[in-house]
Design a protein around this motif. Structure first.
Motif, mmCIF file in Angstrom:
data_model
loop_
_atom_site.group_PDB
_atom_site.id
_atom_site.type_symbol
_atom_site.label_atom_id
_atom_site.label_comp_id
_atom_site.label_asym_id
_atom_site.label_seq_id
_atom_site.Cartn_x
_atom_site.Cartn_y
_atom_site.Cartn_z
ATOM 1 N N ILE A 91 -2.841 -4.923 -14.575
ATOM 2 C CA ILE A 91 -3.961 -5.395 -15.580
ATOM 3 C C ILE A 91 -3.419 -6.326 -16.468
ATOM 4 C CG2 ILE A 91 -5.703 -4.792 -17.203
ATOM 5 C CD1 ILE A 91 -6.193 -2.472 -15.444
ATOM 6 N N VAL A 92 -2.321 -5.809 -17.203
ATOM 7 C CA VAL A 92 -1.836 -6.531 -18.179
ATOM 8 C C VAL A 92 -1.073 -7.689 -17.624
ATOM 9 C CG1 VAL A 92 0.093 -6.654 -20.144
ATOM 10 C CG2 VAL A 92 -1.329 -4.698 -19.817
ATOM 11 N N ALA A 93 -0.601 -7.666 -16.666
ATOM 12 C CA ALA A 93 0.327 -8.930 -16.085
ATOM 13 C C ALA A 93 -0.982 -10.109 -15.403
ATOM 14 C CB ALA A 93 1.061 -8.665 -14.693
ATOM 15 N N GLY A 94 -2.001 -9.462 -15.015
ATOM 16 C CA GLY A 94 -3.019 -10.413 -14.620
ATOM 17 C C GLY A 94 -3.590 -11.305 -15.908
ATOM 18 N N ALA A 95 -4.109 -10.405 -16.888
ATOM 19 C CA ALA A 95 -4.669 -11.063 -18.012
ATOM 20 C C ALA A 95 -3.662 -12.118 -18.651
ATOM 21 C CB ALA A 95 -5.047 -9.953 -18.933
ATOM 22 N N ALA A 96 -2.521 -11.659 -18.737
ATOM 23 C CA ALA A 96 -1.312 -12.456 -19.301
ATOM 24 C C ALA A 96 -1.043 -13.891 -18.482
ATOM 25 C CB ALA A 96 -0.070 -11.701 -19.531
ATOM 26 N N SER A 97 -1.144 -13.733 -17.250
ATOM 27 C CA SER A 97 -0.991 -15.009 -16.410
ATOM 28 C C SER A 97 -2.045 -15.820 -16.266
ATOM 29 C CB SER A 97 -0.533 -14.524 -15.197
ATOM 30 O OG SER A 97 -1.899 -13.691 -14.404
ATOM 31 N N TYR A 98 -3.388 -15.189 -16.433
ATOM 32 C CA TYR A 98 -4.664 -16.001 -16.816
ATOM 33 C C TYR A 98 -4.724 -16.824 -17.907
ATOM 34 C CZ TYR A 98 -9.525 -17.175 -16.354
ATOM 35 O OH TYR A 98 -10.638 -17.742 -16.779
ATOM 36 N N THR B 40 0.710 10.438 -9.681
ATOM 37 C CA THR B 40 -0.700 9.979 -10.561
ATOM 38 C C THR B 40 -0.309 9.087 -12.064
ATOM 39 O OG1 THR B 40 -2.036 11.734 -9.901
ATOM 40 C CG2 THR B 40 -2.821 10.628 -11.809
ATOM 41 N N PHE B 41 0.808 9.813 -12.341
ATOM 42 C CA PHE B 41 1.300 8.956 -13.626
ATOM 43 C C PHE B 41 1.792 7.754 -13.249
ATOM 44 C CE2 PHE B 41 4.789 7.999 -16.570
ATOM 45 C CZ PHE B 41 4.180 7.797 -17.817
ATOM 46 N N ALA B 42 2.532 7.552 -12.233
ATOM 47 C CA ALA B 42 3.215 6.560 -11.561
ATOM 48 C C ALA B 42 1.942 5.283 -11.519
ATOM 49 C CB ALA B 42 4.087 6.301 -10.594
ATOM 50 N N LYS B 43 0.907 5.951 -10.640
ATOM 51 C CA LYS B 43 -0.226 4.915 -10.365
ATOM 52 C C LYS B 43 -0.776 4.418 -11.525
ATOM 53 C CE LYS B 43 -0.957 7.266 -5.944
ATOM 54 N NZ LYS B 43 -2.218 8.229 -5.246
ATOM 55 N N CYS B 44 -1.178 5.236 -12.505
ATOM 56 C CA CYS B 44 -1.622 4.701 -13.934
ATOM 57 C C CYS B 44 -0.677 3.819 -14.642
ATOM 58 C CB CYS B 44 -2.060 6.152 -14.858
ATOM 59 S SG CYS B 44 -3.130 7.155 -14.071
ATOM 60 N N TRP B 45 0.584 4.096 -14.720
ATOM 61 C CA TRP B 45 1.415 3.163 -15.158
ATOM 62 C C TRP B 45 1.365 1.832 -14.509
ATOM 63 C CZ3 TRP B 45 3.576 1.928 -19.391
ATOM 64 C CH2 TRP B 45 4.883 1.163 -19.303
ATOM 65 N N ARG B 46 1.448 1.748 -13.323
ATOM 66 C CA ARG B 46 1.545 0.604 -12.349
ATOM 67 C C ARG B 46 0.182 -0.016 -12.672
ATOM 68 N NH1 ARG B 46 4.299 0.245 -6.769
ATOM 69 N NH2 ARG B 46 4.193 -2.048 -6.593
ATOM 70 N N ASP C 234 0.929 -1.250 -0.101
ATOM 71 C CA ASP C 234 0.115 0.099 -0.064
ATOM 72 C C ASP C 234 0.925 1.245 -0.119
ATOM 73 O OD1 ASP C 234 -2.241 -1.724 0.202
ATOM 74 O OD2 ASP C 234 -2.369 -1.395 2.213
ATOM 75 N N GLY C 235 2.045 1.208 0.625
ATOM 76 C CA GLY C 235 2.773 2.314 0.667
ATOM 77 C C GLY C 235 3.287 2.886 -0.687
ATOM 78 N N GLN C 236 3.677 1.823 -1.521
ATOM 79 C CA GLN C 236 3.955 2.443 -2.827
ATOM 80 C C GLN C 236 2.879 3.117 -3.473
ATOM 81 O OE1 GLN C 236 6.838 2.706 -4.265
ATOM 82 N NE2 GLN C 236 7.994 1.173 -2.982
ATOM 83 N N TRP C 237 1.564 2.772 -3.526
ATOM 84 C CA TRP C 237 0.532 3.539 -4.006
ATOM 85 C C TRP C 237 0.131 4.921 -3.358
ATOM 86 C CZ3 TRP C 237 -1.355 1.718 -8.261
ATOM 87 C CH2 TRP C 237 -1.252 0.355 -8.658
#
Length: 68
Positions: free
Chosen positions: A42-49, A31-37, A23-26
């Motif tokens: 999202i991409v990592a979750g879809a790719a792993s699934y 705002t840009f870093a949060k959107c990038w992360r 949570d600390g990192q978030w």
């Protein structure tokens, strides 16, 4: 069928927890870093699934409705 889905969901959950980090990192990120992360999460979750399902031999054609 359900076992393959359950395994893929379990793997995806682990990847999402690992990629999302603490949570600390978030809280301290810009705002840009949060959107990038979030995009990365999202991409990592879809790719792993979908890669997990593919490795277990599941194909998209199995989602189609079969008439009795």
């Amino acid at each position: 069928f359900m076992l393959k889905i359950a395994v893929a969901l379990y793997v995806m959950g682990g990847v999402l927890i690992w990629i999302a980090g603490g949570d600390g990192q978030w809280l301290i990120s810009s705002t840009f870093a949060k959107c990038w992360r979030m995009s990365l999460v999202i991409v990592a979750g879809a790719a792993s699934y979908f890669s997990c399902l593919w490795l277990m031999g599941f194909r998209l054609s199995q989602f189609s409705k079969r008439l009795a």
